[in-house]
Design an enzyme around this catalytic site. Structure first.
Site, PDB file in Angstrom:
ATOM      1  CD  GLU A   1      -5.698  41.664  35.600  1.00 16.36           C
ATOM      2  OE1 GLU A   1      -6.600  42.408  37.050  1.00 16.36           O
ATOM      3  OE2 GLU A   1      -5.278  42.106  35.238  1.00 16.36           O
TER       4      GLU A   1
ATOM      5  CB  SER B   1       2.656  76.822  53.187  1.00 15.50           C
ATOM      6  OG  SER B   1       2.355  76.628  52.142  1.00 15.50           O
TER       7      SER B   1
END
Length: 359
Positions: A53, A296
């Site tokens: 912005e 895993s």
């Protein structure tokens, strides 16, 4: 005549330009439009730099009759830069269109409400799905303190990642491998098991034809003292460090840091490791391990997204290495469900991208 959607698409395109460079901050784009013309635009280029912005408004001039399109709710808290919500409230645009509310608990709608209290018309939700996908790393990290985890593999059509002799070069084609290096350029860390390091001897760096490519942090799991210091990954020239995760006290030459992690499913406790990486500011992890490491990760429940590159090959063999090993599911009802699946070409291969269902 361009529509709100057109301008927000431009803001999203801007936001994506610095992909992999804003962590641990989100990617944000901003477009300022007055009387059908873009009078300012910008994006958050790097962590600690000016917000989108601020850049977009820098040369925009009077915005009292303008509409501002921003991909993420303007921040309302003081960090390394002042709050953007305060800046917008001061400049008082006629309208602000926001793609998505900020999931950061420090913001979470407060910036939007601050603008409305200052008389600014704020609309929220335009292209929200696209905005959320763009910042999926940030959303996971800011709401859980854990990194977003991608499980990636290159496999044959019958689900093998190497032959019975361990030969894996190359399962997939050049386009797939190039795509993987692009992902490495965007994530914070790459994770493999020690078996992959010892057998394949990878560098785990990013190799792209561009000057500003970025190496991820290299994280290596070693639960059984399998590693040797002569591997490439411990001798590579890189601006990013190499870490090893172990369950005991030991040092390996060439390692920048050793992380001690307790034992877990199939080796080390992957959830504990992810929490530790999150504590260190790692917002995204690409798992490029073998079948054991993938098993895993899936069994620990840490995987958010899968990216499987499938090559038009049949390898066969009971002893050939599978993409996901481990014990596997006993019943089909226990299989890990995926959703939002997409298939896209990658040269002669097919990339299957999907998300692990968390419901």
């Amino acid at each position: 005549m361009p529509t709100d959607r057109d301008y927000m698409e431009r803001a999203l395109a801007l936001a994506e330009l610095p992909k992999g460079r804003t962590s641990p901050n989100p990617m944000v784009g901003c477009v300022v439009v007055n009387d059908g013309k873009i009078i300012g635009e910008g994006y958050h280029e790097f962590a600690g730099g000016p917000h989108a912005e601020v850049i977009a408004l820098r040369d925009a001039g009077d915005v009292s009759e303008a509409t501002i399109y921003v991909t993420l709710e303007p921040c309302c808290h003081h960090g390394k830069t002042p709050p953007c919500a305060d800046l917008l409230a001061e400049r008082k645009p006629k309208r602000v269109v926001v793609a998505m509310e900020d999931p950061n608990p420090l913001v979470a709608g407060v910036g939007i409400e601050a603008l409305r209290e200052n008389g600014v018309d704020v609309q929220v939700g335009l292209l929200e799905d696209q905005a959320r996908k763009l910042n999926e790393f940030f959303i996971k990290y800011i709401t859980t303190d854990m990194p977003f985890v991608i499980a990636k593999c290159g496999m044959s059509l019958d689900g093998k990642i190497a032959t019975r002799t361990g030969d894996s070069r190359w399962v997939t084609g050049e386009e797939s491998r190039k795509h993987v290096h692009q992902i490495r350029n965007e994530v914070d860390a790459i994770l493999v098991g020690s078996r992959t390091v010892m057998l394949d001897n990878p560098s785990l760096t990013t190799r792209l034809p561009m000057d500003n490519s970025k190496d991820p942090i290299r994280v290596i799991l070693d639960s059984s003292e399998y590693l040797g210091h002569d591997r490439k990954v411990f001798n590579v020239e890189s601006n990013s460090p190499t870490w090893i995760a172990v369950s005991d006290e030991r040092e390996i030459e060439g390692v920048d840091e050793t992380i001690k992690i307790p034992k877990g499913i199939g080796g080390l406790d992957m959830e504990v490791l992810m929490r530790e990486l999150g504590r260190r500011g790692v917002t995204s992890v690409l798992i490029e391990g073998g079948g054991t490491t993938h098993a895993s990760a899936f069994e620990s429940g840490i995987v958010d997204k899968v990216m499987f590159f499938i090559a038009p090959k049949i390898i066969g063999g009971k002893e050939a290495v599978s993409a996901v090993d481990g014990h596997g599911s006993e019943f089909m009802a226990d299989a890990i469900p995926l959703d939002r699946m997409q298939a896209m070409p990658a040269g002669n291969d097919i990339l299957i991208e999907a998300y692990v269902s968390k419901d």
